[in-house]
Design a protein around this motif. Structure first.
Motif, PDB file in Angstrom:
ATOM      1  N   GLN A   1      38.882  40.766  41.967  1.00 50.35           N
ATOM      2  CA  GLN A   1      39.288  41.327  43.250  1.00 50.35           C
ATOM      3  C   GLN A   1      39.599  42.819  43.188  1.00 50.35           C
ATOM      4  O   GLN A   1      39.920  43.430  44.205  1.00 50.35           O
TER       5      GLN A   1
ATOM      6  N   ASP B   1      44.064  42.565  55.851  1.00 55.06           N
ATOM      7  CA  ASP B   1      45.054  41.584  55.386  1.00 55.06           C
ATOM      8  C   ASP B   1      46.169  42.275  54.608  1.00 55.06           C
ATOM      9  O   ASP B   1      47.356  42.006  54.794  1.00 55.06           O
ATOM     10  N   ILE B   2      45.751  43.142  53.706  1.00 57.14           N
ATOM     11  CA  ILE B   2      46.716  43.761  52.787  1.00 57.14           C
ATOM     12  C   ILE B   2      47.585  44.787  53.519  1.00 57.14           C
ATOM     13  O   ILE B   2      48.804  44.798  53.386  1.00 57.14           O
TER      14      ILE B   2
ATOM     15  N   VAL C   1      46.111  39.011  42.037  1.00 56.03           N
ATOM     16  CA  VAL C   1      44.784  38.397  42.167  1.00 56.03           C
ATOM     17  C   VAL C   1      44.081  38.359  40.820  1.00 56.03           C
ATOM     18  O   VAL C   1      44.556  38.960  39.851  1.00 56.03           O
TER      19      VAL C   1
ATOM     20  N   MET D   1      48.557  34.027  51.952  1.00 54.07           N
ATOM     21  CA  MET D   1      47.700  33.758  53.105  1.00 54.07           C
ATOM     22  C   MET D   1      46.547  32.810  52.767  1.00 54.07           C
ATOM     23  O   MET D   1      45.872  32.989  51.755  1.00 54.07           O
TER      24      MET D   1
ATOM     25  N   LEU E   1      51.291  40.662  48.868  1.00 51.76           N
ATOM     26  CA  LEU E   1      50.423  39.845  49.721  1.00 51.76           C
ATOM     27  C   LEU E   1      49.235  39.384  48.896  1.00 51.76           C
ATOM     28  O   LEU E   1      48.665  40.163  48.130  1.00 51.76           O
ATOM     29  N   THR E   2      48.878  38.125  49.070  1.00 49.23           N
ATOM     30  CA  THR E   2      47.657  37.641  48.435  1.00 49.23           C
ATOM     31  C   THR E   2      47.192  36.380  49.145  1.00 49.23           C
ATOM     32  O   THR E   2      47.854  35.904  50.062  1.00 49.23           O
ATOM     33  N   GLY E   3      46.044  35.879  48.741  1.00 49.75           N
ATOM     34  CA  GLY E   3      45.545  34.684  49.404  1.00 49.75           C
ATOM     35  C   GLY E   3      44.317  34.120  48.737  1.00 49.75           C
ATOM     36  O   GLY E   3      43.816  34.664  47.748  1.00 49.75           O
ATOM     37  N   ASP E   4      43.857  33.017  49.277  1.00 43.23           N
ATOM     38  CA  ASP E   4      42.651  32.353  48.779  1.00 43.23           C
ATOM     39  C   ASP E   4      41.817  31.851  49.940  1.00 43.23           C
ATOM     40  O   ASP E   4      42.346  31.475  50.973  1.00 43.23           O
ATOM     41  N   ARG E   5      40.527  31.794  49.714  1.00 42.76           N
ATOM     42  CA  ARG E   5      39.641  31.184  50.705  1.00 42.76           C
ATOM     43  C   ARG E   5      39.754  29.671  50.595  1.00 42.76           C
ATOM     44  O   ARG E   5      39.595  29.126  49.495  1.00 42.76           O
TER      45      ARG E   5
ATOM     46  N   TYR F   1      33.392  41.567  54.539  1.00 45.09           N
ATOM     47  CA  TYR F   1      34.709  40.953  54.337  1.00 45.09           C
ATOM     48  C   TYR F   1      35.699  41.827  53.542  1.00 45.09           C
ATOM     49  O   TYR F   1      36.905  41.707  53.739  1.00 45.09           O
TER      50      TYR F   1
ATOM     51  N   VAL G   1      49.419  43.205  44.843  1.00 46.64           N
ATOM     52  CA  VAL G   1      48.490  42.142  45.221  1.00 46.64           C
ATOM     53  C   VAL G   1      48.107  41.341  43.970  1.00 46.64           C
ATOM     54  O   VAL G   1      47.250  41.775  43.188  1.00 46.64           O
TER      55      VAL G   1
ATOM     56  N   ALA H   1      43.016  32.195  53.597  1.00 51.47           N
ATOM     57  CA  ALA H   1      42.038  33.092  54.225  1.00 51.47           C
ATOM     58  C   ALA H   1      40.895  32.298  54.843  1.00 51.47           C
ATOM     59  O   ALA H   1      39.749  32.354  54.386  1.00 51.47           O
TER      60      ALA H   1
ATOM     61  N   GLN I   1      39.600  42.235  54.320  1.00 52.04           N
ATOM     62  CA  GLN I   1      40.619  42.059  53.279  1.00 52.04           C
ATOM     63  C   GLN I   1      41.571  43.259  53.246  1.00 52.04           C
ATOM     64  O   GLN I   1      42.768  43.110  52.994  1.00 52.04           O
TER      65      GLN I   1
ATOM     66  N   GLN J   1      37.999  34.471  56.213  1.00 55.77           N
ATOM     67  CA  GLN J   1      37.098  34.931  55.159  1.00 55.77           C
ATOM     68  C   GLN J   1      36.206  33.776  54.671  1.00 55.77           C
ATOM     69  O   GLN J   1      35.023  33.970  54.408  1.00 55.77           O
TER      70      GLN J   1
HETATM   71  N1  TRP Z   1      39.041  37.384  48.493  1.00 54.99           N
HETATM   72  C1  TRP Z   1      40.072  36.491  48.083  1.00 54.99           C
HETATM   73  C2  TRP Z   1      39.411  35.312  47.365  1.00 54.99           C
HETATM   74  O1  TRP Z   1      38.220  35.329  47.155  1.00 54.99           O
HETATM   75  C3  TRP Z   1      40.891  35.949  49.238  1.00 54.99           C
HETATM   76  C4  TRP Z   1      41.627  36.988  50.026  1.00 54.99           C
HETATM   77  C5  TRP Z   1      41.453  37.273  51.348  1.00 54.99           C
HETATM   78  C6  TRP Z   1      42.632  37.880  49.551  1.00 54.99           C
HETATM   79  N2  TRP Z   1      42.253  38.258  51.733  1.00 54.99           N
HETATM   80  C7  TRP Z   1      43.009  38.665  50.692  1.00 54.99           C
HETATM   81  C8  TRP Z   1      43.246  38.111  48.325  1.00 54.99           C
HETATM   82  C9  TRP Z   1      43.969  39.670  50.595  1.00 54.99           C
HETATM   83  C10 TRP Z   1      44.196  39.120  48.234  1.00 54.99           C
HETATM   84  C11 TRP Z   1      44.549  39.895  49.358  1.00 54.99           C
HETATM   85  O2  TRP Z   1      40.060  34.358  47.011  1.00 54.99           O
END
Ligand code: TRP
Length: 344
Positions: free
Chosen positions: A161, A146-147, A157, A48, A13-17, A139, A155, A50, A143, A53
């Motif tokens: 992170q 989320d994970i 990243v 994801m 799982l991972t993501g970006d704002r 936050y 993860v 985010a 997070q 976030q």
């Molecule tokens: N904090 C991450 C960023 O700045 C975004 C993010 C939100 C994220 N939830 C997450 C990354 C869960 C990994 C897992 O881009």
């Protein structure tokens, strides 16, 4: 202790704002790894956007987040995140994440949150003064939700992170310890190879970012890329072509190390540059070719998806439906463990 025999599923799982378009720093820092993990076929992959976030420090500018959401979705699809292989979803559409956050909030002290180095740095950079939004300050807890909602163990990243992962592992251990259940999974970060994960900005600044105006975006057209490359920071002491040049801290060579697979050619250029007789324009032209070759297929795929935004929204909606199923199941297990399942 009893052996745990069930084979652990591998989950990413991972993501970006979504606060703007993604740039080549995001690409080398994490997007590339995600596509590689996805393509191994060994992982269930969740990606994801985010937006919740992002709103923690943009509550007054929701339009920016709304717009950036589609940009980030396009960037994901452009680099090769494939909706047939990965679940791409939107954080705000998964209510279970907010409830999990609320439960985890009780397991984390304010003092612990204050020690998070990444949040500390961000608070300084964003100059909130005395007005750090509580949602922003906390936050890392969201997070962790989320994970853990997806029981992710991997993860991918950027290095910045790691504190979030450490905090997540602590929450998982507290939860499993207090409620005597093995519901939640401790995640590990998956980082780029040493020295490859962070590229400086065009101006030589250690960080590439929108606010510093020193980024090459995945969506930049060929002319824009070329202009940006020709304006790059090199070696300020390398004035005449015959002068011996420095390659340490020379952004053009840093980029070549990362983007050019022809390592022998890069070494040859470095030797020539250091000996003197190789001009900045020449090395920039060469870097431009390398970058254009990397970014052209990405840009073309982006344009294809952008021509069908309804299709993009459908991908996000289907992904969010699938993500809800998984997150709701974890939330149910968490509620049962805490014992707030009064009416079952
Ligand atoms: N904090 C991450 C960023 O700045 C975004 C993010 C939100 C994220 N939830 C997450 C990354 C869960 C990994 C897992 O881009």
């Amino acid at each position: 202790m009893e052996e745990f025999t069930m084979t652990e599923q591998k989950v990413v799982l991972t993501g970006d704002r979504p606060t703007g378009q993604l740039h080549i720093g995001h690409y080398v820092g994490s997007l590339k790894n995600r596509v590689a993990l996805q393509n191994t076929g060994d992982y269930k992959t969740f990606i994801m956007i985010a937006d919740m976030q992002a709103l923690t420090d943009n509550a007054r500018d929701p339009e920016k987040i709304r717009h950036s959401l589609t940009q980030v979705a396009l960037d994901y699809l452009a680099v090769g995140i494939d909706p047939a292989k990965s679940t791409i979803f939107v954080q705000s559409q998964i209510p279970a994440l907010s409830e999990l956050t609320q439960h985890y909030m009780n397991l984390v002290s304010v003092a612990r949150l204050e020690r998070n180095p990444t949040v500390k740095t961000e608070i300084k950079q964003k100059s909130f003064g005395q007005s750090v939004p509580a949602g922003f300050f906390t936050y890392p807890v969201s997070q962790a939700a989320d994970i853990t909602a997806f029981k992710a163990n991997t993860v991918p990243v950027g290095d910045d992170q790691e504190p979030m992962l450490e905090q997540t592992r602590e929450i998982v251990r507290s939860f499993n310890n207090i409620y005597k259940q093995d519901i939640l999974v401790e995640p590990e970060g998956y980082f780029p190879p040493k020295g490859q994960g962070r590229i400086p900005g065009l101006d030589g600044n250690a960080k590439m970012s929108k606010s510093l105006n020193n980024a090459i975006y995945l969506a930049d057209d060929a002319d824009t890329i070329q202009k940006k490359v020709m304006s790059m920071y090199t070696d300020p002491q390398h004035i005449k072509i015959e002068d011996p040049g420095h390659i340490e801290g020379n952004t053009v060579f840093t980029y070549l190390d990362i983007f050019d697979d022809d390592k022998a050619k890069v070494q040859e250029l470095k030797d020539q540059y250091q000996a003197g007789g190789l001009g900045d324009v020449k090395i920039k032209r060469y870097l431009n070719e390398v970058l254009q070759a990397t970014l052209k297929p990405i840009r073309e795929r982006r344009e294809q998806y952008a021509a069908d935004m309804d299709g993009v929204y459908k991908i996000l909606k289907d992904g969010s439906d699938a993500a809800n199923e998984v997150a709701n199941q974890t939330l149910k297990e968490v509620r049962d463990a805490i014992g707030i399942n009064y009416f079952d």
